[in-house]
Design an enzyme around this catalytic site. Sequence first.
Site, PDB file in Angstrom:
ATOM      1  N   CYS A 117       0.818  -1.223   0.000  1.00  0.00           N
ATOM      2  CA  CYS A 117       0.000   0.000   0.000  1.00  0.00           C
ATOM      3  C   CYS A 117       0.846   1.265   0.000  1.00  0.00           C
ATOM      4  O   CYS A 117       0.313   2.364  -0.132  1.00  0.00           O
ATOM      5  CB  CYS A 117      -0.937  -0.012   1.206  1.00  0.00           C
ATOM      6  SG  CYS A 117      -2.061  -1.417   1.169  1.00  0.00           S
ATOM      7  N   HIS A 244      -2.869   6.956   3.737  1.00  0.00           N
ATOM      8  CA  HIS A 244      -3.362   5.739   3.099  1.00  0.00           C
ATOM      9  C   HIS A 244      -4.644   5.305   3.805  1.00  0.00           C
ATOM     10  O   HIS A 244      -4.698   5.233   5.029  1.00  0.00           O
ATOM     11  CB  HIS A 244      -2.292   4.645   3.200  1.00  0.00           C
ATOM     12  CG  HIS A 244      -2.821   3.280   2.909  1.00  0.00           C
ATOM     13  ND1 HIS A 244      -3.455   2.983   1.728  1.00  0.00           N
ATOM     14  CD2 HIS A 244      -2.846   2.146   3.649  1.00  0.00           C
ATOM     15  CE1 HIS A 244      -3.843   1.714   1.759  1.00  0.00           C
ATOM     16  NE2 HIS A 244      -3.481   1.192   2.911  1.00  0.00           N
ATOM     17  N   ASN A 274      -9.994  -0.165   1.557  1.00  0.00           N
ATOM     18  CA  ASN A 274      -8.543  -0.106   1.356  1.00  0.00           C
ATOM     19  C   ASN A 274      -8.246  -0.534  -0.081  1.00  0.00           C
ATOM     20  O   ASN A 274      -8.405  -1.702  -0.431  1.00  0.00           O
ATOM     21  CB  ASN A 274      -7.859  -1.039   2.359  1.00  0.00           C
ATOM     22  CG  ASN A 274      -6.351  -1.037   2.238  1.00  0.00           C
ATOM     23  OD1 ASN A 274      -5.799  -0.528   1.265  1.00  0.00           O
ATOM     24  ND2 ASN A 274      -5.681  -1.613   3.220  1.00  0.00           N
TER      25      ASN A 274
HETATM   26  O1  UT7 Z   1      -2.603  -1.327   4.515  1.00  0.00           O
HETATM   27  C1  UT7 Z   1      -2.602  -2.062   5.709  1.00  0.00           C
HETATM   28  C2  UT7 Z   1      -3.626  -3.174   5.562  1.00  0.00           C
HETATM   29  N1  UT7 Z   1      -4.101  -3.686   6.778  1.00  0.00           N
HETATM   30  C3  UT7 Z   1      -5.034  -3.089   7.529  1.00  0.00           C
HETATM   31  O2  UT7 Z   1      -5.461  -2.015   7.301  1.00  0.00           O
HETATM   32  C4  UT7 Z   1      -5.541  -3.828   8.735  1.00  0.00           C
HETATM   33  C5  UT7 Z   1      -5.172  -3.220  10.018  1.00  0.00           C
HETATM   34  N2  UT7 Z   1      -5.954  -3.835  11.087  1.00  0.00           N
HETATM   35  C6  UT7 Z   1      -7.224  -3.514  11.297  1.00  0.00           C
HETATM   36  O3  UT7 Z   1      -7.767  -2.659  10.640  1.00  0.00           O
HETATM   37  C7  UT7 Z   1      -7.945  -4.193  12.403  1.00  0.00           C
HETATM   38  O4  UT7 Z   1      -7.037  -5.000  13.133  1.00  0.00           O
HETATM   39  C8  UT7 Z   1      -9.131  -5.074  11.904  1.00  0.00           C
HETATM   40  C9  UT7 Z   1     -10.226  -4.148  11.360  1.00  0.00           C
HETATM   41  C10 UT7 Z   1      -8.663  -6.026  10.825  1.00  0.00           C
HETATM   42  C11 UT7 Z   1      -9.697  -5.876  13.061  1.00  0.00           C
HETATM   43  O5  UT7 Z   1     -10.090  -5.011  14.120  1.00  0.00           O
HETATM   44  P1  UT7 Z   1      -9.654  -5.328  15.604  1.00  0.00           P
HETATM   45  O6  UT7 Z   1     -10.262  -4.302  16.433  1.00  0.00           O
HETATM   46  O7  UT7 Z   1      -8.154  -5.464  15.613  1.00  0.00           O
HETATM   47  O8  UT7 Z   1     -10.370  -6.714  15.858  1.00  0.00           O
HETATM   48  P2  UT7 Z   1      -9.743  -8.123  16.227  1.00  0.00           P
HETATM   49  O9  UT7 Z   1      -8.984  -8.679  15.064  1.00  0.00           O
HETATM   50  O10 UT7 Z   1      -9.032  -7.993  17.541  1.00  0.00           O
HETATM   51  O11 UT7 Z   1     -11.033  -8.979  16.426  1.00  0.00           O
HETATM   52  C12 UT7 Z   1     -11.976  -8.668  17.486  1.00  0.00           C
HETATM   53  C13 UT7 Z   1     -13.123  -9.655  17.362  1.00  0.00           C
HETATM   54  C14 UT7 Z   1     -12.672 -11.110  17.208  1.00  0.00           C
HETATM   55  O12 UT7 Z   1     -13.565 -11.920  17.910  1.00  0.00           O
HETATM   56  P3  UT7 Z   1     -13.176 -12.521  19.331  1.00  0.00           P
HETATM   57  O13 UT7 Z   1     -11.917 -13.325  19.104  1.00  0.00           O
HETATM   58  O14 UT7 Z   1     -12.957 -11.330  20.215  1.00  0.00           O
HETATM   59  O15 UT7 Z   1     -14.367 -13.345  19.700  1.00  0.00           O
HETATM   60  C15 UT7 Z   1     -12.831 -11.350  15.741  1.00  0.00           C
HETATM   61  O16 UT7 Z   1     -13.070 -12.731  15.444  1.00  0.00           O
HETATM   62  O17 UT7 Z   1     -13.897  -9.354  16.206  1.00  0.00           O
HETATM   63  C16 UT7 Z   1     -14.060 -10.561  15.431  1.00  0.00           C
HETATM   64  N3  UT7 Z   1     -14.157 -10.174  14.029  1.00  0.00           N
HETATM   65  C17 UT7 Z   1     -15.326  -9.886  13.436  1.00  0.00           C
HETATM   66  N4  UT7 Z   1     -16.582  -9.860  13.890  1.00  0.00           N
HETATM   67  C18 UT7 Z   1     -17.548  -9.515  13.034  1.00  0.00           C
HETATM   68  C19 UT7 Z   1     -13.158 -10.058  13.129  1.00  0.00           C
HETATM   69  N5  UT7 Z   1     -13.666  -9.685  11.936  1.00  0.00           N
HETATM   70  C20 UT7 Z   1     -15.015  -9.577  12.113  1.00  0.00           C
HETATM   71  C21 UT7 Z   1     -16.077  -9.230  11.243  1.00  0.00           C
HETATM   72  N6  UT7 Z   1     -17.326  -9.200  11.747  1.00  0.00           N
HETATM   73  N7  UT7 Z   1     -15.888  -8.894   9.946  1.00  0.00           N
END
Ligand code: UT7
Length: 331
Positions: A117, A244, A274
């Site tokens: 990115c 970005h 993104n």
């Molecule tokens: O250019 C760089 C590219 N990468 C990015 O931009 C990604 C950077 N990271 C992020 O934006 C965030 O880490 C995410 C948006 C991907 C995830 O957000 P988070 O606040 O870090 O959530 P998490 O991964 O800690 O997940 C929290 C919970 C989990 O459930 P449990 O384990 O707490 O029960 C996930 O399984 O949210 C769950 N979860 C979802 N729930 C509903 C993960 N994805 C989803 C979803 N819908 N789509």
Amino acid sequence: MTPGSRRGPAAVVSGVGSALPAQVVPNADLSVRLDTTDEWIRARTGITRRHVAAADETTTDLAVQASAQALTGHPAGVEALVVATTTPDRTCPATAPTVATRLGLTGIAAVDLAAGCSGFLYGLATAAGLIATGTAGSVLVVGADRLASLPDPEDRTTVPLFGDGAGAVVLRCGSADELGALRPVVLGSDGRGADLITASHPGALRMEGAAVFRHAVDRMAAASLQAATAAGWELSDVDRLVPHQANSRITTFVARQLGVPYGRQLSNVADVGNTGAASIPLLLAGAAADGRLKPGHRTLLTAFGAGLTWGAVALTWPDLPHTLTPERGRP
Ligand code: UT7
């Protein structure tokens, strides 16, 4: 030269364009086939919809469309083309020669680069080098990606994040004291984080979301500060921060760390998600067309991506009389 001194030749922005596939996928469509909700996606990412390319709509198609728009008002075309992409149509050959030929520019220097990115900012730095060495008098830098094809379609943690699109900027040789002149580009990488975002083929994206989130905030904030300092600016001088568009929480944290007020931050992540290397030029084109970005705005671009890679650059936005409203139709 001392930081911020403004003598000598420079790469100057003289055109901008963008392209988005016609197909729009709102969050509600994803919640039909994945265990997710519109509320979760909006709260965690700020994304409400994304554009997704049709099966026969390639990265090259999107790059050509954005480039043609950026070249409006440049009847002689450009002397070199850089395409930043993580999703070329084929591993070999590169995308750029085909894009050049489809633009009627067969024969010019044309090369792809891959920096995730951050690719567009690496492309700007490459173009500035081509101009500084006299290799090319003008360069088209395109960021084009079809990132929506990378996640496993069943993976709710990555599918909602990505969209497809392209953005392009024309740079010409000008002087460092002009509006639109690029200041020094800050670039960096850290291969120790290579496994945090990987994709060996479409459908196989793996990402350590939380770790990526932390690195993205830290690296974009640090690079932004360096780029502003290299331009001789205080952060309070920044009129428009163009980060970005990975996730609105990431960009909000970056702006907060830098002390850039919310209203000075440009964003389009809600509508496009993104879009990888396309993210920054797509946002520039849209904001220039609708007046959020005006001539004279002191503008700071910053990006972070797989690699890990990152970058930032400052410029004062130029007057671009040919800026068009981003097209939403297919070529
Ligand atoms: O250019 C760089 C590219 N990468 C990015 O931009 C990604 C950077 N990271 C992020 O934006 C965030 O880490 C995410 C948006 C991907 C995830 O957000 P988070 O606040 O870090 O959530 P998490 O991964 O800690 O997940 C929290 C919970 C989990 O459930 P449990 O384990 O707490 O029960 C996930 O399984 O949210 C769950 N979860 C979802 N729930 C509903 C993960 N994805 C989803 C979803 N819908 N789509």
